[in-house]
Design a protein around this motif. Structure first.
Motif, short mmCIF file in Angstrom:
data_model
loop_
_atom_site.label_atom_id
_atom_site.label_comp_id
_atom_site.label_asym_id
_atom_site.label_seq_id
_atom_site.Cartn_x
_atom_site.Cartn_y
_atom_site.Cartn_z
N ALA A 173 44.01 22.27 38.74
CA ALA A 173 43.62 22.26 40.14
C ALA A 173 44.55 23.18 40.93
CB ALA A 173 43.70 20.84 40.70
N LEU A 174 43.98 24.17 41.59
CA LEU A 174 44.75 25.10 42.40
C LEU A 174 44.46 24.85 43.87
CD1 LEU A 174 44.12 28.45 40.47
CD2 LEU A 174 45.90 26.74 40.07
N THR A 175 45.47 25.01 44.72
CA THR A 175 45.24 24.93 46.14
C THR A 175 44.50 26.18 46.59
OG1 THR A 175 47.27 26.08 46.78
CG2 THR A 175 47.45 23.71 46.38
N PRO A 176 43.86 26.15 47.77
CA PRO A 176 43.16 27.36 48.23
C PRO A 176 44.06 28.58 48.30
CG PRO A 176 42.48 25.46 49.52
CD PRO A 176 43.61 25.00 48.65
N ARG A 177 45.30 28.42 48.76
CA ARG A 177 46.20 29.56 48.84
C ARG A 177 46.57 30.07 47.44
NH1 ARG A 177 48.78 31.28 53.59
NH2 ARG A 177 47.01 31.56 55.00
N GLU A 178 46.80 29.16 46.50
CA GLU A 178 47.10 29.57 45.13
C GLU A 178 45.93 30.33 44.53
OE1 GLU A 178 50.15 25.90 43.97
OE2 GLU A 178 48.07 25.88 43.29
N ARG A 179 44.72 29.84 44.78
CA ARG A 179 43.53 30.50 44.25
C ARG A 179 43.37 31.89 44.86
NH1 ARG A 179 39.99 27.00 45.75
NH2 ARG A 179 39.12 28.27 47.42
N LEU A 180 43.66 32.00 46.17
CA LEU A 180 43.54 33.29 46.83
C LEU A 180 44.59 34.26 46.32
CD1 LEU A 180 42.15 35.04 48.86
CD2 LEU A 180 43.38 33.88 50.70
N VAL A 181 45.82 33.78 46.14
CA VAL A 181 46.87 34.63 45.58
C VAL A 181 46.48 35.08 44.17
CG1 VAL A 181 49.26 34.64 44.73
CG2 VAL A 181 48.75 33.70 46.98
N LEU A 182 45.91 34.16 43.37
CA LEU A 182 45.47 34.52 42.02
C LEU A 182 44.40 35.61 42.08
CD1 LEU A 182 45.38 34.02 38.94
CD2 LEU A 182 43.71 32.19 39.40
N ASP A 183 43.43 35.47 42.96
CA ASP A 183 42.38 36.48 43.11
C ASP A 183 42.98 37.84 43.47
OD1 ASP A 183 40.24 34.82 42.52
OD2 ASP A 183 39.96 34.19 44.60
N LEU A 184 43.93 37.82 44.39
CA LEU A 184 44.53 39.08 44.84
C LEU A 184 45.41 39.69 43.76
CD1 LEU A 184 45.36 38.03 48.50
CD2 LEU A 184 43.62 39.68 47.78
N LEU A 185 46.10 38.86 42.98
CA LEU A 185 46.88 39.37 41.86
C LEU A 185 45.95 40.04 40.84
CD1 LEU A 185 49.40 36.45 41.19
CD2 LEU A 185 49.96 38.73 42.06
N ALA A 186 44.83 39.39 40.57
CA ALA A 186 43.88 39.95 39.61
C ALA A 186 43.28 41.26 40.11
CB ALA A 186 42.77 38.95 39.33
N ALA A 187 43.20 41.39 41.45
CA ALA A 187 42.66 42.62 42.03
C ALA A 187 43.70 43.73 42.09
CB ALA A 187 42.12 42.34 43.43
N GLY A 188 44.94 43.43 41.67
CA GLY A 188 45.97 44.45 41.62
C GLY A 188 46.90 44.51 42.81
N SER A 189 46.80 43.55 43.73
CA SER A 189 47.67 43.56 44.91
C SER A 189 49.11 43.23 44.54
CB SER A 189 47.17 42.55 45.95
OG SER A 189 45.87 42.87 46.40
N THR A 190 50.05 43.84 45.24
CA THR A 190 51.46 43.52 45.05
C THR A 190 51.82 42.30 45.88
OG1 THR A 190 52.16 44.90 46.92
CG2 THR A 190 51.98 45.97 44.75
N ALA A 191 52.99 41.73 45.62
CA ALA A 191 53.44 40.58 46.41
C ALA A 191 53.56 40.95 47.88
CB ALA A 191 54.78 40.07 45.87
N GLU A 192 54.05 42.15 48.14
CA GLU A 192 54.19 42.61 49.52
C GLU A 192 52.80 42.78 50.17
OE1 GLU A 192 55.77 43.85 46.93
OE2 GLU A 192 57.78 43.06 47.41
N GLY A 193 51.85 43.30 49.40
CA GLY A 193 50.50 43.46 49.93
C GLY A 193 49.84 42.13 50.21
N ILE A 194 50.04 41.16 49.32
CA ILE A 194 49.49 39.82 49.53
C ILE A 194 50.12 39.19 50.76
CG2 ILE A 194 49.30 37.50 48.56
CD1 ILE A 194 49.24 38.83 45.78
N ALA A 195 51.43 39.35 50.91
CA ALA A 195 52.13 38.78 52.08
C ALA A 195 51.57 39.34 53.37
CB ALA A 195 53.63 39.07 51.97
N ALA A 196 51.33 40.65 53.40
CA ALA A 196 50.78 41.28 54.60
C ALA A 196 49.36 40.78 54.87
CB ALA A 196 50.80 42.79 54.46
N ARG A 197 48.55 40.66 53.80
CA ARG A 197 47.17 40.21 53.96
C ARG A 197 47.09 38.78 54.47
NH1 ARG A 197 43.96 38.01 55.26
NH2 ARG A 197 41.80 37.67 54.68
#
Length: 274
Positions: free
Chosen positions: A186-210
């Motif tokens: 079970a993932l929280t919505p934010r964890e799931r969104l971070v996972l999606d963005l990681l899979a899309a190739g986003s960096t930690a800094e890019g995810i933080a900004a988004r």
């Protein structure tokens, strides 16, 4: 950043999302931010079938067991549903305003809301056609929605309806699976969104900004993801999520046949769909 400017940036991310799951998560996350709530639900009550209902819940809190969720008849008797089925108004409304105007909330409906742990502070975002049924989002919180919050959502409705239709069409055309139905952690919505963005190739800094959070918070979400997925880095986390059905497999989206609802685990905040 004003709401319109922020939603235009979110719209670009949604339209460029490589998977319908990411598009949905981006939309729901920003809608929770916009309405300042921890729970939003997308509800569809198709007019041709009085017994049909589809509910998708996004929450950053514990979600009640599915057996407490309303069936179609209960949802259609709710003042919000009755309002949209008997008027031509398709703008956002607050349940408290309807109650004040004489749209009665029956004792059994209050009991059902109590079992779900939700309040009368509910605000809608209608997204469907003007056919006498309700198809859209409902935001719920504990503190109520201000006049400014209602006015902001009303001003954004045209853009948000268009984005919602894109997300729905994207999912239908992709034959997308529902991550909530996957046999995984079970993932929280934010964890799931971070996972999606990681899979899309986003960096930690890019995810933080988004997500308008700090890189440190992103790294904390990553740590939780790695622990839940039994992974040690981004690549192994993505591969594990693909194997568990939490992300589309390489080469295309996973598909599943429609299923009867399965009661969710009540100990995690995550997407639930029936």
């Amino acid at each position: 950043m004003d709401p319109h400017t922020r939603w235009m940036a979110v719209a670009a991310d949604i339209l460029n999302a490589p998977t319908p799951g990411l598009a949905h998560d981006l939309f729901a996350d920003e809608l929770m931010r916009q309405t300042r709530t921890e729970l939003v639900a997308r509800i569809a009550l198709p007019r041709p079938d009085p017994d049909a209902i589809t509910i998708t819940v996004e929450a950053r809190q514990t979600v009640p067991p599915r057996e407490h969720w309303p069936v179609a008849a209960q949802a259609r008797a709710h003042p919000l549903s009755r309002y949209y089925s008997t008027t031509t108004d398709r703008s956002p409304v607050r349940l408290t305003d309807l109650i004040a105007a004489g749209w009665r909330l029956l004792p059994e409906q209050r009991d059902a809301m109590g079992a779900l742990g939700i309040t009368v502070h509910q605000m809608t975002l209608p997204c469907g056609a003007d056919d006498g049924s309700f198809d859209g989002w409902v935001a719920i919180n504990e503190d109520g929605f201000s006049d400014d919050a209602l006015a902001e959502l009303t001003g954004l409705q045209g853009l948000l309806v268009g984005l919602d239709r894109h997300v729905q069409m994207f999912a239908r055309l992709s034959g997308s699976h529902d991550p909530a139905a996957a046999d995984g952690p079970a993932l929280t919505p934010r964890e799931r969104l971070v996972l999606d963005l990681l899979a899309a190739g986003s960096t930690a800094e890019g995810i933080a900004a988004r997500l308008a959070i700090s890189p440190r918070t992103v790294h904390k979400h990553q740590e939780n993801l790695y622990r839940k997925l039994g992974a040690c880095d981004r690549l192994s986390a993505v591969l594990s999520a693909q194997q568990l059905g939490l992300l589309p497999a390489p080469g295309g989206a996973l598909t599943t046949e429609p299923q009867r609802p399965v009661a969710p685990q009540p100990n995690a905040a995550q997407r639930h769909t029936t």
